[in-house]
Design a protein around this motif. Structure first.
Motif, PDB file in Angstrom:
ATOM      1  N   ALA A 114      27.734 -66.475  54.391  1.00 49.19           N
ATOM      2  CA  ALA A 114      27.250 -65.202  55.377  1.00 49.19           C
ATOM      3  C   ALA A 114      25.885 -65.780  55.740  1.00 49.19           C
ATOM      4  O   ALA A 114      25.084 -66.216  55.221  1.00 49.19           O
ATOM      5  N   GLU A 115      25.778 -65.554  57.151  1.00 46.96           N
ATOM      6  CA  GLU A 115      24.339 -66.062  57.734  1.00 46.96           C
ATOM      7  C   GLU A 115      23.308 -64.898  57.823  1.00 46.96           C
ATOM      8  O   GLU A 115      22.214 -64.858  57.738  1.00 46.96           O
ATOM      9  N   TYR A 116      23.834 -63.393  57.616  1.00 49.19           N
ATOM     10  CA  TYR A 116      23.079 -62.410  57.286  1.00 49.19           C
ATOM     11  C   TYR A 116      23.795 -61.396  56.388  1.00 49.19           C
ATOM     12  O   TYR A 116      25.216 -61.465  56.348  1.00 49.19           O
ATOM     13  N   THR A 117      22.986 -60.530  55.654  1.00 48.87           N
ATOM     14  CA  THR A 117      23.669 -59.579  54.847  1.00 48.87           C
ATOM     15  C   THR A 117      23.007 -58.389  54.631  1.00 48.87           C
ATOM     16  O   THR A 117      21.659 -58.038  55.343  1.00 48.87           O
ATOM     17  N   GLY A 118      23.623 -57.406  54.314  1.00 47.65           N
ATOM     18  CA  GLY A 118      23.081 -55.954  54.572  1.00 47.65           C
ATOM     19  C   GLY A 118      23.952 -54.829  53.840  1.00 47.65           C
ATOM     20  O   GLY A 118      24.482 -55.321  52.999  1.00 47.65           O
ATOM     21  N   TRP A 119      23.283 -53.658  54.240  1.00 47.31           N
ATOM     22  CA  TRP A 119      24.098 -52.489  53.568  1.00 47.31           C
ATOM     23  C   TRP A 119      24.196 -51.399  54.477  1.00 47.31           C
ATOM     24  O   TRP A 119      23.526 -51.398  55.448  1.00 47.31           O
ATOM     25  N   ASP A 120      25.466 -50.615  54.465  1.00 49.48           N
ATOM     26  CA  ASP A 120      25.521 -49.861  55.376  1.00 49.48           C
ATOM     27  C   ASP A 120      25.729 -48.485  54.320  1.00 49.48           C
ATOM     28  O   ASP A 120      26.122 -48.491  53.285  1.00 49.48           O
ATOM     29  N   VAL A 121      24.815 -47.491  54.791  1.00 50.53           N
ATOM     30  CA  VAL A 121      24.751 -46.292  54.057  1.00 50.53           C
ATOM     31  C   VAL A 121      25.065 -45.007  54.900  1.00 50.53           C
ATOM     32  O   VAL A 121      24.632 -44.975  55.884  1.00 50.53           O
ATOM     33  N   ILE A 122      26.389 -44.528  54.537  1.00 48.59           N
ATOM     34  CA  ILE A 122      26.861 -43.421  55.637  1.00 48.59           C
ATOM     35  C   ILE A 122      26.594 -42.027  54.825  1.00 48.59           C
ATOM     36  O   ILE A 122      26.631 -41.759  53.612  1.00 48.59           O
ATOM     37  N   VAL A 123      26.613 -40.849  55.773  1.00 52.30           N
ATOM     38  CA  VAL A 123      26.377 -39.663  55.245  1.00 52.30           C
ATOM     39  C   VAL A 123      27.824 -38.870  56.255  1.00 52.30           C
ATOM     40  O   VAL A 123      28.074 -39.132  57.328  1.00 52.30           O
ATOM     41  N   VAL A 124      28.636 -38.290  55.329  1.00 57.06           N
ATOM     42  CA  VAL A 124      29.924 -37.979  55.801  1.00 57.06           C
ATOM     43  C   VAL A 124      29.969 -36.306  55.781  1.00 57.06           C
ATOM     44  O   VAL A 124      29.361 -35.609  55.098  1.00 57.06           O
ATOM     45  N   ARG A 125      30.518 -35.994  56.917  1.00 65.10           N
ATOM     46  CA  ARG A 125      30.787 -34.625  57.306  1.00 65.10           C
ATOM     47  C   ARG A 125      31.969 -34.144  57.421  1.00 65.10           C
ATOM     48  O   ARG A 125      32.664 -34.756  58.738  1.00 65.10           O
ATOM     49  N   ASP A 126      32.532 -33.485  57.265  1.00 61.13           N
ATOM     50  CA  ASP A 126      34.100 -32.924  57.486  1.00 61.13           C
ATOM     51  C   ASP A 126      34.956 -34.176  57.604  1.00 61.13           C
ATOM     52  O   ASP A 126      35.840 -34.328  58.554  1.00 61.13           O
ATOM     53  N   GLY A 127      34.763 -35.300  56.817  1.00 65.11           N
ATOM     54  CA  GLY A 127      35.692 -36.472  56.615  1.00 65.11           C
ATOM     55  C   GLY A 127      35.278 -37.300  57.701  1.00 65.11           C
ATOM     56  O   GLY A 127      36.214 -38.462  57.703  1.00 65.11           O
ATOM     57  N   ARG A 128      34.354 -37.481  58.219  1.00 64.27           N
ATOM     58  CA  ARG A 128      33.864 -38.367  59.221  1.00 64.27           C
ATOM     59  C   ARG A 128      32.478 -39.031  59.243  1.00 64.27           C
ATOM     60  O   ARG A 128      31.632 -37.987  58.739  1.00 64.27           O
ATOM     61  N   ILE A 129      31.911 -39.922  59.682  1.00 69.75           N
ATOM     62  CA  ILE A 129      30.783 -40.385  59.697  1.00 69.75           C
ATOM     63  C   ILE A 129      29.499 -39.671  60.471  1.00 69.75           C
ATOM     64  O   ILE A 129      29.946 -39.555  61.762  1.00 69.75           O
ATOM     65  N   ALA A 130      28.641 -38.956  59.828  1.00 69.53           N
ATOM     66  CA  ALA A 130      27.779 -37.916  60.657  1.00 69.53           C
ATOM     67  C   ALA A 130      26.499 -39.014  60.956  1.00 69.53           C
ATOM     68  O   ALA A 130      25.910 -38.915  61.929  1.00 69.53           O
ATOM     69  N   ALA A 131      26.140 -40.043  60.190  1.00 69.16           N
ATOM     70  CA  ALA A 131      25.069 -40.841  60.065  1.00 69.16           C
ATOM     71  C   ALA A 131      25.402 -42.002  59.297  1.00 69.16           C
ATOM     72  O   ALA A 131      26.103 -42.222  58.429  1.00 69.16           O
TER      73      ALA A 131
END
Length: 137
Positions: free
Chosen positions: A100-117
């Motif tokens: 990998a040339e770059y790495t990171g983290w995804d952090v999601i907040v879920v509302r009603d079964g879908r990504i809100a943020a």
């Protein structure tokens, strides 16, 4: 005590699919279909360049990002983790079959079964890579 009504398995699915079908997808129509399925209408993306609001803007951002490195793939690093209505997934991105040339983290907040943020955290090595690629020190 209040318990989340969000399914842990759905949160894991959202993390995995968003990485591949939104940010890893080169075809705009397939990306848009995934966004419609995975994201709320009023979703917000918090990424290093700024805040992106709404499905259309998120799709445009993901498409522009994808166009900067169309031959890169996103690879999960470990299993997604879930806590109440949120989840996180570590990932790396680079040419297929290479480090990998770059790495990171995804952090999601879920509302009603879908990504809100979605909050995208890039690792420090990535920030150094980006600054040197931009000619900054």
């Amino acid at each position: 005590m209040i318990q989340s009504s969000e399914s842990p398995e759905r949160i894991r699915e959202l993390l995995r699919r968003n990485l591949q079908e939104v940010f890893g997808e080169g075809d705009a129509q397939r990306r848009r279909a995934a966004i419609n399925d995975l994201w709320t209408n009023d979703a917000v993306l918090y990424a290093p360049p700024g805040i992106v609001e709404g499905q259309d803007a998120i799709g445009e951002f993901a498409g522009k990002l994808r166009a900067t490195h169309p031959h890169f793939v996103y690879t999960p690093h470990g299993a997604p983790q879930v806590l109440h209505n949120a989840g996180r997934l570590a990932w790396g991105s680079g040419p297929h079959g290479e480090e990998a040339e770059y790495t990171g983290w995804d952090v999601i907040v879920v509302r009603d079964g879908r990504i809100a943020a979605l909050y995208v955290f890039l690792d420090e090595a990535t920030a150094e890579f980006r600054r040197s690629a931009d000619g900054q020190s």
